[in-house]
Design a protein around this motif. Structure first.
Motif, short mmCIF file in Angstrom:
data_model
loop_
_atom_site.label_atom_id
_atom_site.label_comp_id
_atom_site.label_asym_id
_atom_site.label_seq_id
_atom_site.Cartn_x
_atom_site.Cartn_y
_atom_site.Cartn_z
N GLU A 11 2.48 -7.36 6.00
CA GLU A 11 1.72 -6.24 5.44
C GLU A 11 1.01 -6.65 4.15
O GLU A 11 -0.13 -6.25 3.91
CB GLU A 11 2.64 -5.05 5.18
CG GLU A 11 3.10 -4.35 6.43
CD GLU A 11 1.96 -3.70 7.17
OE1 GLU A 11 1.12 -3.03 6.54
OE2 GLU A 11 1.90 -3.88 8.40
N GLN A 12 1.68 -7.42 3.32
CA GLN A 12 1.06 -7.87 2.07
C GLN A 12 -0.11 -8.81 2.34
O GLN A 12 -1.14 -8.76 1.66
CB GLN A 12 2.10 -8.55 1.16
CG GLN A 12 3.19 -7.61 0.69
CD GLN A 12 2.65 -6.37 0.01
OE1 GLN A 12 1.83 -6.46 -0.89
NE2 GLN A 12 3.10 -5.20 0.46
N GLN B 216 -7.90 -9.58 8.27
CA GLN B 216 -8.48 -8.63 9.22
C GLN B 216 -9.97 -8.88 9.41
O GLN B 216 -10.50 -8.76 10.52
CB GLN B 216 -8.22 -7.19 8.76
CG GLN B 216 -6.77 -6.81 8.72
CD GLN B 216 -6.14 -6.78 10.10
OE1 GLN B 216 -6.82 -6.58 11.09
NE2 GLN B 216 -4.85 -7.00 10.15
N GLU B 217 -10.66 -9.22 8.34
CA GLU B 217 -12.09 -9.51 8.43
C GLU B 217 -12.34 -10.76 9.27
O GLU B 217 -13.25 -10.80 10.08
CB GLU B 217 -12.67 -9.69 7.03
CG GLU B 217 -14.18 -9.87 7.03
CD GLU B 217 -14.72 -10.03 5.62
OE1 GLU B 217 -15.76 -10.68 5.50
OE2 GLU B 217 -14.11 -9.52 4.66
N MET C 188 -11.59 -1.82 7.47
CA MET C 188 -11.37 -2.44 8.74
C MET C 188 -12.02 -1.56 9.80
O MET C 188 -11.89 -0.35 9.77
CB MET C 188 -9.87 -2.58 8.96
CG MET C 188 -9.55 -3.14 10.31
SD MET C 188 -7.82 -3.56 10.58
CE MET C 188 -6.94 -2.20 9.95
N ASN D 263 -1.99 -8.75 5.03
CA ASN D 263 -3.07 -7.89 5.51
C ASN D 263 -3.77 -7.17 4.37
O ASN D 263 -4.99 -7.01 4.36
CB ASN D 263 -2.54 -6.84 6.49
CG ASN D 263 -2.51 -7.34 7.90
OD1 ASN D 263 -3.21 -8.29 8.26
ND2 ASN D 263 -1.71 -6.71 8.73
N LYS D 264 -2.99 -6.73 3.40
CA LYS D 264 -3.53 -5.94 2.31
C LYS D 264 -4.31 -6.79 1.31
O LYS D 264 -5.34 -6.36 0.79
CB LYS D 264 -2.40 -5.21 1.58
CG LYS D 264 -2.89 -4.24 0.52
CD LYS D 264 -1.74 -3.66 -0.27
CE LYS D 264 -0.99 -2.64 0.54
NZ LYS D 264 0.04 -1.94 -0.25
N HIS D 265 -3.86 -7.99 1.02
CA HIS D 265 -4.41 -8.76 -0.08
C HIS D 265 -5.23 -9.99 0.32
O HIS D 265 -5.64 -10.76 -0.55
CB HIS D 265 -3.27 -9.22 -1.01
CG HIS D 265 -2.51 -8.05 -1.59
ND1 HIS D 265 -3.07 -7.19 -2.50
CD2 HIS D 265 -1.26 -7.61 -1.38
CE1 HIS D 265 -2.18 -6.27 -2.84
NE2 HIS D 265 -1.07 -6.50 -2.17
N THR D 266 -5.46 -10.19 1.60
CA THR D 266 -6.31 -11.30 2.05
C THR D 266 -7.30 -10.78 3.08
O THR D 266 -7.12 -9.70 3.65
CB THR D 266 -5.48 -12.44 2.69
OG1 THR D 266 -4.88 -11.95 3.89
CG2 THR D 266 -4.42 -12.97 1.75
N TRP E 295 7.26 -7.06 5.86
CA TRP E 295 6.71 -6.76 4.54
C TRP E 295 5.71 -7.85 4.13
O TRP E 295 4.63 -7.54 3.60
CB TRP E 295 7.83 -6.65 3.51
CG TRP E 295 7.33 -6.35 2.13
CD1 TRP E 295 7.00 -5.12 1.63
CD2 TRP E 295 7.04 -7.28 1.09
NE1 TRP E 295 6.55 -5.23 0.34
CE2 TRP E 295 6.56 -6.57 -0.01
CE3 TRP E 295 7.16 -8.66 0.98
CZ2 TRP E 295 6.19 -7.18 -1.20
CZ3 TRP E 295 6.79 -9.26 -0.20
CH2 TRP E 295 6.32 -8.53 -1.27
#
Length: 92
Positions: free
Chosen positions: A58-59, A67-68, A1, A61-64, A55
């Protein structure tokens, strides 16, 4: 990111800067409301719901690529290519 530039942060925040808070005084009773919300959050089902929602966020954000997608959208809004934000040849 990637990190956001100040102009991008300004675009997102609506142009509010530190100088806007130099003479800021919170409304009367704000401390009471904050304490009540804190008690609600920490001592009720609302606290559990907040933690679960945080939570899940956060998941996501982490796995999809959320953010991009956000970064790409900001790049389109702040691009220097003649304001063709939708890349369809229009002048916006």
């Amino acid at each position: 990111m990637r990190e956001l530039f100040l102009t991008e942060l300004n675009l997102i925040s609506g142009g509010v800067g530190p100088e806007d808070f130099d003479n800021y005084k919170p409304p009367r009773g704000t401390a009471t409301v904050v304490k009540a919300l804190d008690a609600l959050k920490n001592r009720s089902a609302l606290g559990g719901a907040f933690s679960a929602g945080y939570w899940v966020g956060e998941q996501i954000n982490k796995h999809t690529p959320v953010q991009e997608w956000i970064a790409d959208g900001i790049d389109k809004l702040t691009s220097k290519d003649g304001n063709d934000y939708c890349e369809d040849g229009g002048d916006y």
